[in-house]
Design a protein around this motif. Structure first.
Motif, PDB file in Angstrom:
ATOM      1  N   ASP B  25       0.824  -1.204   0.000  1.00  0.00           N
ATOM      2  CA  ASP B  25       0.000   0.000   0.000  1.00  0.00           C
ATOM      3  C   ASP B  25       0.859   1.255   0.000  1.00  0.00           C
ATOM      4  OD1 ASP B  25      -2.540  -1.101  -0.128  1.00  0.00           O
ATOM      5  OD2 ASP B  25      -2.490  -1.600   2.022  1.00  0.00           O
ATOM      6  N   ASP B  26       0.215   2.339  -0.354  1.00  0.00           N
ATOM      7  CA  ASP B  26       0.886   3.634  -0.436  1.00  0.00           C
ATOM      8  C   ASP B  26       1.611   3.967   0.868  1.00  0.00           C
ATOM      9  OD1 ASP B  26       1.549   5.796  -1.839  1.00  0.00           O
ATOM     10  OD2 ASP B  26      -0.525   6.410  -2.292  1.00  0.00           O
ATOM     11  N   GLY B  27       2.901   4.331   0.763  1.00  0.00           N
ATOM     12  CA  GLY B  27       3.626   4.794   1.934  1.00  0.00           C
ATOM     13  C   GLY B  27       4.230   3.707   2.804  1.00  0.00           C
ATOM     14  N   GLU B  28       3.983   2.443   2.450  1.00  0.00           N
ATOM     15  CA  GLU B  28       4.473   1.348   3.288  1.00  0.00           C
ATOM     16  C   GLU B  28       5.912   0.958   2.972  1.00  0.00           C
ATOM     17  OE1 GLU B  28       1.374  -1.963   4.692  1.00  0.00           O
ATOM     18  OE2 GLU B  28       1.605  -1.832   2.526  1.00  0.00           O
ATOM     19  N   ILE B  29       6.549   0.295   3.971  1.00  0.00           N
ATOM     20  CA  ILE B  29       7.693  -0.563   3.656  1.00  0.00           C
ATOM     21  C   ILE B  29       7.191  -1.987   3.863  1.00  0.00           C
ATOM     22  CG2 ILE B  29      10.023  -1.291   4.233  1.00  0.00           C
ATOM     23  CD1 ILE B  29      10.601   1.364   5.405  1.00  0.00           C
ATOM     24  N   VAL B  30       7.169  -2.765   2.763  1.00  0.00           N
ATOM     25  CA  VAL B  30       6.774  -4.166   2.881  1.00  0.00           C
ATOM     26  C   VAL B  30       8.000  -4.994   2.588  1.00  0.00           C
ATOM     27  CG1 VAL B  30       5.386  -5.985   1.855  1.00  0.00           C
ATOM     28  CG2 VAL B  30       4.394  -3.738   2.268  1.00  0.00           C
ATOM     29  N   THR B  31       8.227  -6.030   3.404  1.00  0.00           N
ATOM     30  CA  THR B  31       9.396  -6.850   3.127  1.00  0.00           C
ATOM     31  C   THR B  31       8.979  -8.247   2.725  1.00  0.00           C
ATOM     32  OG1 THR B  31      11.500  -7.651   3.976  1.00  0.00           O
ATOM     33  CG2 THR B  31       9.708  -7.527   5.551  1.00  0.00           C
ATOM     34  N   LEU B  32       9.765  -8.818   1.823  1.00  0.00           N
ATOM     35  CA  LEU B  32       9.545 -10.183   1.371  1.00  0.00           C
ATOM     36  C   LEU B  32      10.786 -10.953   1.798  1.00  0.00           C
ATOM     37  CD1 LEU B  32       7.876 -12.174  -0.415  1.00  0.00           C
ATOM     38  CD2 LEU B  32       9.182 -11.334  -2.369  1.00  0.00           C
ATOM     39  N   ILE B  33      10.633 -11.838   2.817  1.00  0.00           N
ATOM     40  CA  ILE B  33      11.817 -12.546   3.300  1.00  0.00           C
ATOM     41  C   ILE B  33      11.712 -14.018   2.934  1.00  0.00           C
ATOM     42  CG2 ILE B  33      12.345 -10.965   5.199  1.00  0.00           C
ATOM     43  CD1 ILE B  33      10.873 -12.717   7.077  1.00  0.00           C
ATOM     44  N   ALA B  38      14.358 -19.068  -2.850  1.00  0.00           N
ATOM     45  CA  ALA B  38      12.931 -19.162  -2.542  1.00  0.00           C
ATOM     46  C   ALA B  38      12.068 -18.552  -3.642  1.00  0.00           C
ATOM     47  CB  ALA B  38      12.640 -18.466  -1.219  1.00  0.00           C
ATOM     48  N   GLY B  39      12.644 -17.601  -4.397  1.00  0.00           N
ATOM     49  CA  GLY B  39      11.873 -16.958  -5.468  1.00  0.00           C
ATOM     50  C   GLY B  39      11.711 -15.465  -5.274  1.00  0.00           C
ATOM     51  N   GLU B 191      14.724  -9.429   1.279  1.00  0.00           N
ATOM     52  CA  GLU B 191      15.909  -9.654   2.119  1.00  0.00           C
ATOM     53  C   GLU B 191      16.034 -11.107   2.557  1.00  0.00           C
ATOM     54  OE1 GLU B 191      18.645  -8.749   3.314  1.00  0.00           O
ATOM     55  OE2 GLU B 191      18.776  -6.695   2.581  1.00  0.00           O
ATOM     56  N   GLN B 192      17.291 -11.536   2.715  1.00  0.00           N
ATOM     57  CA  GLN B 192      17.554 -12.767   3.455  1.00  0.00           C
ATOM     58  C   GLN B 192      17.798 -12.432   4.920  1.00  0.00           C
ATOM     59  OE1 GLN B 192      20.214 -16.029   2.335  1.00  0.00           O
ATOM     60  NE2 GLN B 192      20.314 -15.071   0.304  1.00  0.00           N
ATOM     61  N   ASN B 193      18.276 -11.188   5.133  1.00  0.00           N
ATOM     62  CA  ASN B 193      18.559 -10.709   6.473  1.00  0.00           C
ATOM     63  C   ASN B 193      17.234 -10.293   7.132  1.00  0.00           C
ATOM     64  OD1 ASN B 193      19.421  -9.371   8.755  1.00  0.00           O
ATOM     65  ND2 ASN B 193      21.127  -8.336   7.712  1.00  0.00           N
ATOM     66  N   ALA B 194      16.484 -11.326   7.606  1.00  0.00           N
ATOM     67  CA  ALA B 194      15.116 -11.095   8.062  1.00  0.00           C
ATOM     68  C   ALA B 194      15.060 -10.179   9.274  1.00  0.00           C
ATOM     69  CB  ALA B 194      14.449 -12.429   8.390  1.00  0.00           C
ATOM     70  N   LEU B 195      16.045 -10.309  10.148  1.00  0.00           N
ATOM     71  CA  LEU B 195      16.061  -9.518  11.382  1.00  0.00           C
ATOM     72  C   LEU B 195      16.040  -8.027  11.060  1.00  0.00           C
ATOM     73  CD1 LEU B 195      16.361  -9.702  14.461  1.00  0.00           C
ATOM     74  CD2 LEU B 195      18.838  -9.591  14.139  1.00  0.00           C
ATOM     75  N   MET B 196      16.970  -7.618  10.212  1.00  0.00           N
ATOM     76  CA  MET B 196      17.050  -6.208   9.848  1.00  0.00           C
ATOM     77  C   MET B 196      15.799  -5.770   9.100  1.00  0.00           C
ATOM     78  SD  MET B 196      19.871  -4.776  10.834  1.00  0.00           S
ATOM     79  CE  MET B 196      20.071  -3.340   9.804  1.00  0.00           C
ATOM     80  N   ARG B 203       4.989  -4.292   7.204  1.00  0.00           N
ATOM     81  CA  ARG B 203       4.422  -5.629   7.062  1.00  0.00           C
ATOM     82  C   ARG B 203       5.430  -6.531   6.379  1.00  0.00           C
ATOM     83  NH1 ARG B 203       0.507  -6.564   3.798  1.00  0.00           N
ATOM     84  NH2 ARG B 203       0.698  -4.722   2.498  1.00  0.00           N
ATOM     85  N   GLY B 204       5.189  -7.848   6.483  1.00  0.00           N
ATOM     86  CA  GLY B 204       6.120  -8.760   5.844  1.00  0.00           C
ATOM     87  C   GLY B 204       5.426  -9.968   5.255  1.00  0.00           C
TER      88      GLY B 204
END
Ligand SMILES: Nc1ncnc2c1ncn2[C@@H]1O[C@H](COP(=O)(O)OP(=O)(O)O)[C@@H](O)[C@H]1O
Ligand SMILES: [Mg+2]
Lengths: 515, 235
Positions: B25-33, B38-39, B191-196, B203-204
């Protein structure tokens, strides 16, 4: 200092070689070019702030070059000329020729070195003035001295335009095209078809040259399209194929029939009788091996029709075409399209992520490159008055590619120098070397071989450097790649790319130390 | 504003994405870990138009991105700092940044964004004339991000910006990602660096062998047992 002396000796020897081959008045041109070369080198190396320093810097190298060249020229006239069975030119003439040649050498060398002390803007202007003077005076000096080089220089300039066009494709966009001669052929045949008795069409040259460029450009798009998904080696092979196909096609377009397909082929399949519409029946488009001639020549108000026996108008026409080409190509290079070409050359995937359309960008590179060969083709057709399919074979593509690489991929000035060097070697020096060797052999070992006619004939026939021209091109390229892979005048990018990482690291360290 | 629905992508016969659905969504940081292979990169490449999904849809608002070639996707406001960085090696830092703004014509805006990138990464300003290929890994990462920002994108796709960087540089890069987001750019961070990644994201999504196996807000994902075990190294 040591480097200056080495350079001046090599320049003197190269110029001396020219004097050796041609003798007589050639010293004028040899001296002039040697002066330009030496002056350009000294200008680049100069650290002078005041004109006195400039003169000091230029003094010794110029003197060394002048003395060596003069010595070689005199030696040539009194010993070599006799040895190869030529008559030495009279003392007075020789004095004039040498004075002019050496004078030119000294003048250019000092003039260029002195330019270093001018402010940057004036340096450029002074260089342009000097270059203009040289370019304009050349054909008149040539005529006055009876050297008759202009006609050959025109060929060199035609090929230089080809090299400039190919540089767009190979140097700017990084697409290796081994069949560029195809577009040259298309330009020339367009001219032939549109202004010769072959079809009774006699369009004006000034119109035809634009049409030829346009047609060549359109074929650039057509032949470029199938190569789009290909990269590197595959692209090279497909373009090689096109380069072979096009001349063969022109050789065979001698019985062309074009019919409207529906009424002529499809309806008869269903046994429906109609009258077939034929646009063209057995038309000889290109006259096959015989070629098309005579092709119409340009006409200008005061000069009238350009003639074969007076190369000077042709010379200025081709210079004008080159200036126009250089201007247009510079604009293209600095345009958005030019930046897209560079990006595609560097990394096609990344470029497409920047919003660059790879298809459009590559097609335009092919089309633009081809357009300039259309200019060259039209001029060539008119200048030679006839065109033949065999002129446009694979060797043309390769020679033009050699020019681009020798001069410096991607660099416009470099490509011009590369083109002039290779073509004058091919058109002027090899024939002169052939005469020189023939004369030398006749005056030396051939008489001794008269008892063995087979051997004599073998020696006589094989001492012909023109036979080895491709060997010599190949050798030049190999040596060039080993010694100076970035070309004679490289573009800054190309230089950086080819230098070792260590050198770059050293450069960086130096830059950081400065900052 | 970016929405993937049941996206399937293949490499030849290899079924790399098996029905990915996610939205940003607008303004978000979304992470794909997710772990290696994995793709994640495949997902970004598919969004960018470099790979064509065999089925499913990718929409930017109402626009169907999956029907566009990649250069047009870029023009619609999607920019990426790709895996491997893909710097133009023989172009200078400045030329690389200017290439990032290729699709734009607003000269003033480009100049502003250039200043902005130099503000975010002063290091790049120091190296402005240096060739991209001679930069260090960290500098290349900055350049790749800066180049993507030069497009003034609506969504910035970042593919493992921490890869191969020292801990200090990773901190710097992640701080910058937050700063970019605060200035109004929506971010999809792979990221692979899920912690960071989870520490800065809103959201993730967790991806495993081409499928989304888990999604939640970032704080909850950090608490999740499975995530802790597989990606955060917590025993
Ligand atoms: N060019 C390719 N050709 C074939 N298979 C590929 C290619 N690129 C990636 N893959 C495969 O697709 C899967 C996902 O890869 P990728 O998206 O690069 O993973 P990640 O970025 O999460 O590490 C992996 O199994 C990988 O082997
Ligand atoms: Mg990856």
């Amino acid at each position: 200092m040591n480097k200056h002396i080495k350079t001046s000796i090599s320049i003197a020897l190269a110029a001396g070689f020219v004097a050796f081959l041609f003798g007589g008045w050639a010293i004028v041109v040899a001296g002039g070019i040697a002066g330009l070369g030496l002056g350009y080198y000294l200008f680049g190396q100069s650290k002078a702030q005041k004109w006195q320093d400039s003169i000091k810097e230029a003094l010794l190298p110029t003197l060394i070059t002048a003395v060596i060249l003069l010595a070689l020229s005199i030696f040539q006239n009194y010993y070599v000329a006799a040895a190869i069975g030529k008559k030495p030119i009279p003392f007075n003439t020789m004095l004039q020729a040498n004075a002019t040649g050496i004078g030119g050498l000294i003048f250019f060398s000092f003039a260029l070195t002195l330019m270093h002390i001018l402010p940057l803007r004036w340096q450029r202007i002074a260089q342009i003035v000097l270059l203009t003077f040289v370019v304009i005076s050349f054909p008149f000096i040539d005529k006055f001295t009876g050297l008759r080089w202009t006609a050959q220089v025109i060929f060199a300039l035609i090929f230089t335009i080809l090299a400039l066009g190919l540089n767009i494709v190979v140097g700017f966009a990084g697409l290796l095209d081994l069949g560029y001669a195809a577009f040259f052929a298309i330009g020339a045949y367009t001219t032939g078809i549109l202004s010769s008795p072959q079809h009774g069409i006699f369009l004006n040259f000034w119109l035809v040259i634009w049409i030829a460029a346009g047609v060549a450009g359109i074929f650039g798009l057509i032949l470029g399209a199938p190569t789009l998904p290909l990269r590197g080696d595959y692209l090279a092979i497909v373009t090689l194929g096109f380069g072979e196909i096009v001349p063969v096609l022109f050789k065979n377009l001698i019985k062309v029939t074009i019919q409207e397909p529906f009424t002529c082929w499809i309806l008869p399949l269903f046994r429906i009788q109609t009258s077939c519409i034929t646009f063209m029946q057995d038309v000889d488009l290109t006259a096959g091996e015989k070629g098309i001639s005579p092709i119409g020549r340009p006409i200008l108000p005061i000069i009238g029709e350009f003639q074969s026996n007076n190369p000077i108008p042709w010379y200025f026409l081709i210079i004008a075409i080159i200036l126009l080409s250089v201007f247009l190509i510079q604009r293209l290079r600095d345009s958005r399209m030019g930046r897209a070409w560079m990006a595609i050359r560097e990394d096609e995937l990344a470029a497409s992520q920047m919003g660059i359309d790879p298809v459009r960008t590559k097609l335009l590179a092919f089309a633009m490159g081809a357009t300039f060969s259309g200019f060259a083709g039209a001029f060539y057709g008119a200048y030679v008055r006839g065109i033949f399919p065999s002129v446009f074979d694979f060797s043309v593509s390769i020679i033009v590619l050699c020019m681009v690489i020798l001069g410096g991929l991607g660099n416009i000035n470099g490509v011009i120098v590369g083109g002039m060097v290779i073509m004058s070697a091919d058109r002027l020096f090899l024939p002169a070397l052939k005469d020189f060797l023939a004369g030398l052999l006749k005056a030396t070992i051939l008489p001794a071989l008269s008892s063995n006619p087979t051997l004599r004939a073998a020696v006589e026939q094989n001492a012909n450097p023109i036979l080895y021209r491709f060997l010599l091109f190949g050798l030049t390229l190999v040596i060039m790649m080993a010694v100076r892979p970035e070309g004679l005048i490289p573009s800054a990018q190309r230089k950086a790319e080819l230098r070792s990482d260590e050198e770059i690291a050293a450069d960086q360290a130096a830059a950081e130390a400065q900052a | 504003m970016l929405e993937l629905t049941d996206v399937h992508t293949y490499y030849g016969n290899i079924h790399a994405l098996k029905g990915i659905s996610l939205k940003v969504d607008d303004g978000e940081i979304v992470t794909l870990i997710g772990s290696n292979g994995a793709g994640k990169t495949t997902t970004l490449r598919t969004i960018q138009g470099l790979l064509r999904p065999r089925s499913g849809s990718i929409k930017l608002d109402d626009l169907e991105l999956h029907k566009l070639p990649s250069h047009q996707v870029a023009a619609k406001g999607i920019a990426q700092s790709p895996e491997g960085r893909m710097i133009f090696p023989r172009m200078s830092v400045l030329e690389n940044l200017e290439m990032g703004a290729y699709a734009r014509t607003d000269k003033d805006g480009i100049q502003q964004d250039l200043e902005r990138v130099f503000g975010l990464f002063p290091r790049l300003k120091e190296r402005i004339k240096q060739k991209g290929g001679t930069l260090s890994g960290g500098e290349q990462q900055m350049l790749a991000m800066g180049r993507a920002l030069m497009a003034r994108p609506r969504i910035l796709l970042l593919d493992e910006p921490s890869m191969g960087l020292s801990p200090i540089l990773v901190d710097l890069i992640f701080d910058t990602i937050v700063a970019i987001n605060k200035e109004g750019t929506t971010i999809l961070l792979v990221e692979q660096n899920a912690l960071m990644a989870l520490s800065i994201a809103h959201r993730g999504y967790v991806i495993q062998t081409g499928e989304i196996i888990l999604t939640d807000n970032a704080a909850k994902l950090q608490e999740n047992e499975m995530v802790q075990k597989s990606y955060l190294g917590v025993e």
